[in-house]
Design a protein around this motif. Structure first.
Motif: not given
Length: 467
Positions: A415-421, A444-454
């Motif tokens: 649910a945090m993967t990913v944040s975009h427009a 923001q978009t790349m960070m939420t991808l990193v957060l989701g995968l981690a």
């Protein structure tokens, strides 16, 4: 006549729509409001949403595209509009009175001047446990800006650290609505302590990832305030001296901590299923709009104590000018989310969920990530995915209390993967962090991808240990 897409064709149309929207904003420099609204209308037409309301033989009314657009726009204002305005007003008051600098000093004394990213990361994580991440970012942004000046660290790094901390606890730890609703749907609503404990444990993985990503991206991307400022001409001490004597710690903290405490207490009352007049009053005061209104009252007290009440009208006016564009772009994102939800995309994913059942604990993550990316709201992704999974828990082997809790965590990671427009949080972070939309995709978009995968990596490791 427009081509009516269904099934796989609808998913392809959605992917194309997202690509077109991103290109329109970043490459063609079309304003995000117009880009998102235009894509929403086109996607609605392709998806076969009728132009006007249609009354069926059974009396049910199918909303037309114009109605859907209106509902998406107004619904966003209803849920977050006043919250953003009041939160921004509190933030402006904290800035104008010097209270933000006072709070920055308090944070620096707690964690040390050499670790500002860690300080704001952990501050965001704690604040967003009872508070929506959107509201939390608006409330804490003045402290972030003051810390940037205080420590001369990267503004983008601090923005990402704050956004990460807020987002992580927002999706993982009750009493925020998403994880509570998911836990109830999956049958562990009476064991929220386990969900809170597991959410805290899982948070460690994205917190570490978010910290290092913030440090990394801060060296690669420069926000508008950094790009425009050139060399810093005033030291932090010189900036503080312009305010004269700073307000004391308690009155500086009150506009922030009082709304947080009110919302937290309201959540406790709801979780404990208390009833009666005092319970109703607690729930009323803990509503984000009312809680931030109370915080605004404390902000006015702060203004009065700083002898700056004569500036209140100007402060309010300036705040409305700043948040106006944010509100309208955010509402446009709500329109896109509404069009997607009405188009049948979510229903198609639900009907074909069995295709993904073979991948176990990764299935909730993938499903939630698809829904999050499609419609923008983490809370909607959490609750919708939990509803889809509820009848499948036994088939997936996730029906024990521990595995059900880990399922909530996997859903939250998705649910945090990913944040975009189409996500209001994307625009809050991007605008208050003074970044262009294309920078928002890199940060923001790349960070939420990193957060989701981690987060999902952590959930998978825990599933191997606790299974």
């Amino acid at each position: 006549m427009f081509l009516i897409m269904q099934g796989v064709g609808l998913i392809i149309s959605f992917v194309i729509a997202i690509i077109v929207m991103i290109l329109a904003i970043s490459k063609l420099k079309i304003h995000p409001f117009l880009s998102i609204m235009g894509v929403s209308v086109l996607l609605g037409l392709v998806a076969g949403i009728p132009l006007t309301n249609v009354t069926k033989a059974d009396g049910k009314v199918t909303s037309g595209l114009a109605t859907v657009i209106g509902e998406g726009f107004s619904g966003t204002f209803t849920s977050i509009g006043i919250v953003i305005i009041l939160g921004a007003l509190i933030g402006t008051i904290l800035e104008k009175t010097g209270a933000a600098f006072k709070l920055a000093d308090m944070v620096i004394k707690l964690v040390g001047k050499k670790r500002p990213e860690l300080a704001i990361l952990l501050m965001g994580w704690v604040v967003s446990i009872p508070v929506f991440c959107d509201s939390g970012f608006v409330i804490l942004n003045p402290i972030r800006k003051a810390l940037v000046k205080r420590t001369r660290t990267s503004s983008v790094a601090m923005t990402m650290a704050l956004a990460a901390g807020l987002y992580i606890s927002h999706v993982f730890i009750p009493p925020t609505p998403g994880p509570i609703a998911a836990a109830n749907t999956l049958g562990i609503g009476d064991n929220l302590l386990l969900v809170i404990g597991m959410g805290t444990l899982v948070s460690i993985f994205p917190l570490i990832a978010g910290f290092f990503f913030a440090k990394y991206i801060g060296k690669k991307v420069k926000s508008k305030d950094e790009a425009d400022s050139g060399e810093i001409t005033k030291t932090y001490e010189e900036l503080v001296a312009e305010y004269g004597k700073l307000p004391n710690g308690f009155i500086s903290l009150a506009p922030i901590i009082v709304p947080i405490l009110l919302m937290a207490w309201s959540s406790i009352v709801s979780m404990a299923k208390m009833v009666g007049m005092w319970a109703d009053i607690s729930k009323f005061l803990g509503t984000p709009i009312i809680a931030l209104a109370v915080g605004t009252i404390f902000g006015v007290i702060l203004l009065a104590s700083s002898k700056k009440m004569s500036d209140f009208y100007e402060i309010t006016n300036d705040t409305l000018k700043v948040v106006g564009p944010i509100l309208f772009v955010t509402a446009a994102g709500g329109v896109l989310g509404k069009v997607i939800s009405v188009s049948g995309l979510v229903g198609f994913i639900t009907e074909n969920a069995t295709i993904l059942q073979t991948i176990g604990i990764f299935f909730p993550f993938i499903l939630a990530a698809i829904l999050k990316t499609a419609q923008g709201s983490s809370t909607v992704a959490l609750t919708t995915t939990a509803g889809i999974l509820a009848p499948l828990m036994g088939v997936l082997g996730l029906s024990t209390p521990i595995m059900a809790t880990l399922t909530v965590m996997a859903i939250a990671a998705g649910a945090m993967t990913v944040s975009h427009a189409n996500d209001s949080y994307f625009w809050v972070v991007t605008n208050f962090g003074e970044m262009e939309p294309q920078q928002g995709y890199k940060t923001q978009t790349m960070m939420t991808l990193v957060l989701g995968l981690a987060s999902m990596a952590g959930v998978f490791i825990l599933s191997l240990i606790l299974k």
